[in-house]
Design a protein around this motif. Structure first.
Motif, mmCIF file in Angstrom:
data_model
loop_
_atom_site.group_PDB
_atom_site.id
_atom_site.type_symbol
_atom_site.label_atom_id
_atom_site.label_comp_id
_atom_site.label_asym_id
_atom_site.label_seq_id
_atom_site.Cartn_x
_atom_site.Cartn_y
_atom_site.Cartn_z
ATOM 1 N N LEU A 18 17.472 -6.443 5.405
ATOM 2 C CA LEU A 18 17.019 -5.125 5.844
ATOM 3 C C LEU A 18 17.752 -4.004 5.116
ATOM 4 O O LEU A 18 18.977 -4.023 4.997
ATOM 5 C CB LEU A 18 17.238 -4.974 7.349
ATOM 6 N N THR A 19 16.976 -3.020 4.660
ATOM 7 C CA THR A 19 17.516 -1.791 4.090
ATOM 8 C C THR A 19 17.076 -0.643 4.988
ATOM 9 O O THR A 19 15.891 -0.312 5.026
ATOM 10 C CB THR A 19 17.014 -1.576 2.649
ATOM 11 N N PRO A 20 18.010 -0.032 5.719
ATOM 12 C CA PRO A 20 17.660 1.112 6.572
ATOM 13 C C PRO A 20 17.620 2.412 5.763
ATOM 14 O O PRO A 20 17.950 2.423 4.576
ATOM 15 C CB PRO A 20 18.793 1.136 7.595
ATOM 16 N N LYS A 21 17.236 3.495 6.418
ATOM 17 C CA LYS A 21 17.163 4.837 5.822
ATOM 18 C C LYS A 21 16.295 4.878 4.566
ATOM 19 O O LYS A 21 16.632 5.509 3.581
ATOM 20 C CB LYS A 21 18.563 5.376 5.518
ATOM 21 N N SER A 22 15.169 4.200 4.605
ATOM 22 C CA SER A 22 14.237 4.169 3.492
ATOM 23 C C SER A 22 13.191 5.259 3.684
ATOM 24 O O SER A 22 13.137 5.907 4.727
ATOM 25 C CB SER A 22 13.563 2.803 3.434
ATOM 26 N N SER A 23 12.339 5.443 2.697
ATOM 27 C CA SER A 23 11.291 6.461 2.801
ATOM 28 C C SER A 23 10.090 5.984 3.608
ATOM 29 O O SER A 23 9.268 6.793 4.027
ATOM 30 C CB SER A 23 10.835 6.893 1.405
ATOM 31 N N MET A 24 9.976 4.675 3.802
ATOM 32 C CA MET A 24 8.849 4.134 4.579
ATOM 33 C C MET A 24 9.207 2.776 5.154
ATOM 34 O O MET A 24 10.127 2.129 4.700
ATOM 35 C CB MET A 24 7.586 4.039 3.731
ATOM 36 N N ASP A 25 8.447 2.366 6.176
ATOM 37 C CA ASP A 25 8.621 1.044 6.788
ATOM 38 C C ASP A 25 7.695 0.073 6.073
ATOM 39 O O ASP A 25 6.478 0.290 6.049
ATOM 40 C CB ASP A 25 8.248 1.090 8.275
ATOM 41 N N ARG A 26 8.277 -0.997 5.490
ATOM 42 C CA ARG A 26 7.434 -1.975 4.786
ATOM 43 C C ARG A 26 8.215 -3.231 4.439
ATOM 44 O O ARG A 26 9.442 -3.229 4.394
ATOM 45 C CB ARG A 26 6.853 -1.372 3.524
ATOM 46 N N PHE A 27 7.462 -4.307 4.184
ATOM 47 C CA PHE A 27 8.023 -5.536 3.631
ATOM 48 C C PHE A 27 7.748 -5.509 2.139
ATOM 49 O O PHE A 27 6.707 -5.029 1.702
ATOM 50 C CB PHE A 27 7.380 -6.775 4.262
ATOM 51 N N GLU A 28 8.690 -6.049 1.345
ATOM 52 C CA GLU A 28 8.569 -5.972 -0.111
ATOM 53 C C GLU A 28 8.632 -7.320 -0.806
ATOM 54 O O GLU A 28 9.052 -7.387 -1.945
ATOM 55 C CB GLU A 28 9.673 -5.077 -0.675
ATOM 56 N N GLY A 29 8.262 -8.371 -0.170
ATOM 57 C CA GLY A 29 8.267 -9.672 -0.823
ATOM 58 C C GLY A 29 9.517 -10.472 -0.518
ATOM 59 O O GLY A 29 10.310 -10.131 0.349
ATOM 60 N N ILE A 30 9.705 -11.543 -1.288
ATOM 61 C CA ILE A 30 10.795 -12.478 -1.044
ATOM 62 C C ILE A 30 11.883 -12.298 -2.086
ATOM 63 O O ILE A 30 11.614 -12.098 -3.260
ATOM 64 C CB ILE A 30 10.270 -13.929 -1.062
ATOM 65 N N GLU A 31 13.126 -12.394 -1.619
ATOM 66 C CA GLU A 31 14.301 -12.268 -2.481
ATOM 67 C C GLU A 31 15.135 -13.531 -2.302
ATOM 68 O O GLU A 31 15.254 -14.037 -1.188
ATOM 69 C CB GLU A 31 15.082 -11.028 -2.042
ATOM 70 N N ARG A 32 15.704 -14.013 -3.377
ATOM 71 C CA ARG A 32 16.564 -15.198 -3.310
ATOM 72 C C ARG A 32 18.008 -14.767 -3.495
ATOM 73 O O ARG A 32 18.330 -14.069 -4.455
ATOM 74 C CB ARG A 32 16.161 -16.187 -4.380
ATOM 75 N N SER A 33 18.882 -15.182 -2.595
ATOM 76 C CA SER A 33 20.298 -14.825 -2.689
ATOM 77 C C SER A 33 21.025 -15.796 -3.616
ATOM 78 O O SER A 33 20.478 -16.825 -4.021
ATOM 79 C CB SER A 33 20.931 -14.802 -1.298
#
Length: 105
Positions: A18-33
């Protein structure tokens, strides 16, 4: 790549970064750690104070996955960026919606 979720008896556990304080609410795909685990990337406008960002994430997940808001809850990572959401619904339907979401992002 591993899936960003784990199937449970009456739903799934969804792994989210999760990234808070963004310009919009949305999901952006999958990220691998770096450790090989996958997370669904999410952004919300809410600030990370008094649980506001977690509540915004729960609402976003419920709306995106087509389940009631009461079916989604943060069960791990309440104060961290990496969170685990518990989503109660039919697991197969949720898996299809998550796969469609990650393909369109």
């Amino acid at each position: 790549m591993s899936a960003p979720f784990r199937i449970r008896e009456n739903g799934i556990e969804l792994f989210v970064r999760l990234t808070p304080k963004s310009s919009m609410d949305r999901f952006e795909g999958i990220e691998r750690s770096a450790d090989g685990r996958s997370h669904l990337k999410a952004r919300v406008r809410a600030v990370p104070e008094n649980g506001a960002a977690n509540q915004a994430l729960e609402k976003l997940a419920a709306k995106t996955l087509g389940v009631p808001a009461s079916a989604v809850s943060v069960v791990a990572g309440g104060t961290a960026r990496l969170k685990t959401l518990r989503v109660t619904s039919e697991p197969q339907v949720l898996m299809q919606r998550i796969e469609a979401l990650s393909a369109s992002a």
